[in-house]
Enzyme design. Structure first.
Site, short mmCIF file in Angstrom:
data_model
loop_
_atom_site.label_atom_id
_atom_site.label_comp_id
_atom_site.label_asym_id
_atom_site.label_seq_id
_atom_site.Cartn_x
_atom_site.Cartn_y
_atom_site.Cartn_z
N LEU A 119 0.84 -1.20 0.00
CA LEU A 119 0.00 0.00 0.00
C LEU A 119 0.88 1.25 0.00
CD1 LEU A 119 -2.95 0.48 2.54
CD2 LEU A 119 -2.17 2.12 0.84
N SER A 120 1.41 1.57 -1.15
CA SER A 120 2.32 2.72 -1.23
C SER A 120 2.34 3.26 -2.64
CB SER A 120 3.73 2.29 -0.82
OG SER A 120 4.65 3.31 -1.14
N GLU A 121 1.75 4.43 -2.82
CA GLU A 121 1.68 5.02 -4.15
C GLU A 121 3.06 5.45 -4.62
OE1 GLU A 121 -0.34 5.61 -1.65
OE2 GLU A 121 -2.17 4.69 -2.42
N GLN A 157 -5.53 3.78 -6.74
CA GLN A 157 -6.92 3.38 -6.45
C GLN A 157 -7.93 4.53 -6.58
OE1 GLN A 157 -7.98 1.27 -2.57
NE2 GLN A 157 -7.49 -0.32 -4.05
N PHE A 158 -7.55 5.71 -6.15
CA PHE A 158 -8.36 6.92 -6.35
C PHE A 158 -7.39 8.05 -6.67
CE2 PHE A 158 -11.27 4.42 -3.79
CZ PHE A 158 -12.53 4.77 -4.26
N ASP A 172 -7.42 10.83 -5.65
CA ASP A 172 -7.16 11.52 -4.39
C ASP A 172 -5.92 10.97 -3.70
OD1 ASP A 172 -10.28 12.64 -3.88
OD2 ASP A 172 -10.06 10.82 -5.05
N TYR A 173 -5.55 9.74 -4.03
CA TYR A 173 -4.41 9.11 -3.35
C TYR A 173 -3.15 9.14 -4.19
CZ TYR A 173 -8.18 7.76 -0.34
OH TYR A 173 -9.26 7.81 0.48
N PRO A 212 0.65 10.63 -2.15
CA PRO A 212 1.89 9.99 -1.71
C PRO A 212 2.82 9.62 -2.87
CG PRO A 212 -0.01 8.99 -0.62
CD PRO A 212 -0.54 9.93 -1.68
N HIS A 252 -12.56 10.96 -1.99
CA HIS A 252 -12.93 10.04 -3.07
C HIS A 252 -13.63 10.78 -4.20
CE1 HIS A 252 -12.53 7.42 0.49
NE2 HIS A 252 -12.05 6.56 -0.36
C1 LIG Z 1 -3.06 6.84 0.28
C2 LIG Z 1 -4.21 5.90 0.13
N1 LIG Z 1 -4.14 4.93 -0.80
C3 LIG Z 1 -5.17 4.08 -1.00
C4 LIG Z 1 -6.30 4.18 -0.24
C5 LIG Z 1 -7.47 3.23 -0.47
N2 LIG Z 1 -7.61 2.32 0.65
C6 LIG Z 1 -8.52 2.57 1.62
S1 LIG Z 1 -8.41 1.48 2.85
C7 LIG Z 1 -7.16 0.63 2.14
C8 LIG Z 1 -6.56 -0.54 2.85
C9 LIG Z 1 -6.01 -0.15 4.19
O1 LIG Z 1 -5.51 -1.24 4.87
P1 LIG Z 1 -4.90 -1.14 6.32
O2 LIG Z 1 -3.99 0.03 6.43
O3 LIG Z 1 -4.31 -2.45 6.65
O4 LIG Z 1 -6.16 -0.85 7.25
P2 LIG Z 1 -7.46 -1.76 7.43
O5 LIG Z 1 -8.50 -1.20 6.49
O6 LIG Z 1 -7.11 -3.15 7.11
O7 LIG Z 1 -7.90 -1.59 8.84
C10 LIG Z 1 -6.85 1.21 0.90
C11 LIG Z 1 -5.83 0.70 -0.02
C12 LIG Z 1 -6.35 5.20 0.72
N3 LIG Z 1 -7.43 5.37 1.50
N4 LIG Z 1 -5.30 6.03 0.89
#
Ligand SMILES: Cc1ncc(C[n+]2csc(CCOP(=O)(O)OP(=O)(O)O)c2C)c(N)n1
Lengths: 339, 369
Positions: free
Chosen positions: A73-75, A97-98, A100-101, A104, A144
């Site tokens: 999870l790292s843009e 993914q959006f 908005d993201y 990063p 979003h």
């Molecule tokens: C910078 C960013 N990238 C992508 C997203 C989309 N997104 C929302 S929740 C999520 C997963 C998050 O997982 P985690 O940090 O493990 O938390 P959990 O939801 O499992 O509690 C993603 C990829 C976001 N909100 N922010």
């Protein structure tokens, strides 16, 4: 290409199918992966899940985990890795993914992807596509729903595209993937399923930098791109009912953008109203307005009108009020017509 | 002294409710019952909010079912209203346990006039000033560097507060996460970083997320201790968290606590079919067997103070009643009008916004634009 040419081109070559915009994205990716094994696709949840909007559904099954994969999870990692892969000869499609993201990953986009060709005098280049859903109208609140295209149109070295029809979505994505430059490809998420249209069965591309004339008209040029296009059409319908003939133009590409088609249209109609949902200050349409007044000043019979988002973060409640709908567009047109 | 960097998660109570090490004296049956009540309330809150979602009265919800011990345990280990919290979007159970009124949480989820944040954010993104529960940002890990700064300010001001920053396992991949921990470490700021490791970031498993064996060992790189805790064991969470928080408060520098837990439901309503796409029913069943609420129930039974079926039903009924009441109360306040678009953008409203506001006022009242 005019609306008529559009139909002729599709009619001339053979059969067509009706699909929606997200299917067009999926098909473009699949066909390009089929055609060119340098194309790889990755991002958050694009694999087994098929993307949060299902734009990449089935692709991992079809092309394998080495070509379609989930990332941490790292843009910054996603965009930065795409740059590295592109430099080393792949054709990465990075999904954010959006829109908005993209934050990063911003530094990787503007410091690496956009500049590596220039600073190395072409010794190293990063042909890659960053796909991302953008825009409002989905009850998403500011994280979003934003329309950040102007951050990227402001960065030399990037191409910036936003389709509004399945035909364009497919053709532009293919063109982006076959090009030699990094392309930011915004997908107006509220049109994913709402925009339906015909695409030919055969392979085709839509060249970046060409606007589409959605309908021809004589009294006013109504210019937009992305998620607002259906509202432009509705506004044009409403004005047609009052006897006003509106020319509707879909820019499709912001960098590069089709100055010729826009200027030709404005020179014919004498009036222009520019529509986008991004906040107004430093909105890309400010550039379009500037070029119109610079190049077509003598043709103008009214100031160039602009309908944009407000200069506020995108709200959750009242999000429909925030968006420029058909009524606000009609009002701007009436103002230009009555000037 | 709690040991950092243990190879296995620290736990006090096994899945079947048997203590695996002596229970600290403060965990009296009364306290355990109270914690059980909070966890059960949070679980039922989830259930009710999902119903609201299905009814279309809200548009987004991220359950914390399965993670109650982590969030309730954390809430009960800090000084509420004194310490500062930079939470993430799955933390409503933390908020509830910190005493954020249910009315406020529900109002935010419904975007009503009673939402203290005025309907600006999507549902499930609270802020509560009285609890120093800072506004949630959807952007993953974006709260981590500000949390470091909050802690640096506390050190600068010489106050005995600490800063708590929570996040999921996925968040630990973001650059912001590393930047924030490194900053807090370098500054020796009083920050308590809490990873609610529920093992999935939407469809990405922790194994795909990082090649690191655990999250807590990453603390080593930033010069702080890392603790590994069974996040479904409320005794362990509270014991470790309280000790670590007090160490941070005493000036020992920042710390990272990893609570190993599991989200038993979907990621959000946008992901209702998790098991079809990316994880197995067996895995979910296995974790249901480690449920934090039934673990406390089994423990209380072994201690000779069982929670009766009637008591349980009472808590559930009370929660359902309270949610229903607060929903009606919140809905009765109506929806914020168009003015919320313009307020709170700046402290002093610039001219261009005044003009845009005037334009919208005219439009909304049907007058000339
Ligand atoms: C910078 C960013 N990238 C992508 C997203 C989309 N997104 C929302 S929740 C999520 C997963 C998050 O997982 P985690 O940090 O493990 O938390 P959990 O939801 O499992 O509690 C993603 C990829 C976001 N909100 N922010």
């Amino acid at each position: 290409m005019t609306a008529t040419q559009d139909r002729q081109e599709q009619g001339a070559v053979g059969r067509t199918r009706t699909i929606n915009l997200i299917q067009a994205v999926t098909e473009a990716i699949a066909e390009e992966m089929e055609r060119d094994n340098r194309v790889v696709l990755f991002g958050e949840d694009v694999g087994a899940r098929g993307g949060v909007f299902m734009a990449t559904a089935g692709l991992q099954e079809r092309f394998g985990k080495h070509r379609v994969f989930d990332t941490p999870l790292s843009e910054a990692s996603i965009v930065g890795a795409a740059v590295g892969m592109a430099v080393r000869g792949l054709r990465p499609i990075a999904e954010i993914q959006f829109a908005d993201y993209m934050g990063p990953g911003f530094d990787q986009i503007i410091s690496q992807a956009a500049k590596i060709r220039y600073r190395s005098a072409g010794q190293f280049t990063a042909p890659m596509v960053i796909r991302t859903p953008s825009g409002g109208g989905v009850k998403g609140g500011h994280h979003h729903s934003q329309s950040p295209e102007s951050y990227y149109t402001h960065t030399p070295g990037l191409k910036v595209v936003m389709p509004s029809t399945p035909y364009d979505a497919k053709g532009l994505l293919k063109a982006a993937l076959r090009g030699e430059d990094p392309v930011i490809y915004f997908e107006p998420k509220r049109l994913y399923r709402a925009a339906k249209g015909e695409v030919p069965d055969h392979d085709y591309v839509v060249k970046l930098g060409e606007a589409a004339i959605r309908r021809e008209g004589d009294d006013l040029s109504l210019i937009g791109y992305g998620g607002v296009m259906p509202d432009l059409e509705k506004a044009a319908d409403a004005l047609a009912a009052e006897g006003v003939s509106v020319e509707v133009i879909d820019l499709r590409s912001l960098v590069p953008w089709d100055r010729d088609r826009v200027l030709t249209s404005v020179q014919k109609t004498g009036r222009a109203v520019l529509v986008s949902e991004a906040p107004r200050i430093s909105n890309f349409m400010g550039e379009v307005a500037y070029v119109i007044q610079e190049q077509a000043f003598d043709s103008l019979t009214a100031p160039v009108g602009q309908v944009a988002g407000f200069d506020t973060p995108y709200p959750y409640v009242q999000d429909k009020v925030y968006l420029p709908g058909p009524n606000r567009i009609v009002a701007a047109c009436v103002q230009a017509l009555n000037y | 002294m709690i040991q950092p960097f243990t190879p296995e998660p620290i736990r006090y109570v096994a899945e079947d409710g048997t203590p695996v090490q002596p229970l600290p004296a403060r965990f009296t049956p009364e306290l355990l019952r109270e914690l059980h009540g909070l966890m059960l309330q949070a679980r039922e809150f989830d259930r009710k909010l999902i119903t609201l979602l299905r009814q279309g009265r809200t548009t987004f919800y991220a359950q914390s079912s399965g993670m109650e011990a982590t969030q309730v345990g954390l809430a009960r280990s800090i000084r509420v209203g004194h310490d500062w919290v930079w939470p993430y979007y799955r933390d409503h159970t933390l908020g509830l346990a910190m005493g954020v009124p249910m009315f406020e949480l529900i109002s935010q989820c419904l975007g009503t006039n009673s939402d203290t944040c005025r309907g600006r954010q999507m549902p499930h993104h609270f802020a509560a000033q009285a609890q120093n529960f800072v506004s949630i940002s959807s952007s993953i890990a974006s709260q981590v560097p500000p949390a470091a700064g909050n802690a640096m300010a506390q050190k600068y001001l010489g106050v005995d507060e600490i800063t708590v920053c929570t996040f999921g396992d996925g968040a630990t991949s973001e650059g912001d996460w590393h930047a924030g921990l490194n900053m807090a470490g370098a500054a020796q700021a009083p920050a308590l970083f809490v990873c609610e490791n529920n093992q999935w970031a939407i469809s990405t498993s922790i194994r795909e997320q990082t090649a690191s064996e655990t999250i807590h060992i990453k603390a080593k790189a930033y010069g702080m201790p890392g603790y590994y805790v069974d996040g479904n064991d409320i005794v362990a969470v509270m014991e470790v968290m309280t000790a670590v928080a007090e160490g941070v408060r005493a000036g020992q520098g920042p710390a990272l606590v990893e609570c190993l837990t599991y989200r038993v439901g979907s990621h959000s309503n946008a992901d209702a079919d998790a098991e079809k796409h990316y994880r197995t029913r067996e895995e979910v069943e296995e974790w249901l067997g480690r449920d934090p609420i039934s673990r406390v129930e089994k423990l209380l039974e072994k201690l000779g103070h069982p929670v009766s079926a009637e008591e349980r039903a009472e808590i559930i009924a009370r929660t359902h009643r309270e949610v229903d009441e607060q929903v009606l109360r919140a809905e009765a306040t109506g929806q914020p009008d168009w003015r919320i678009i313009f307020e709170d953008v700046y402290a002093d409203v610039p001219d261009h916004l005044r003009q845009q506001e005037a334009f919208l006022r005219a439009e909304q009242s049907g007058g000339p634009a």
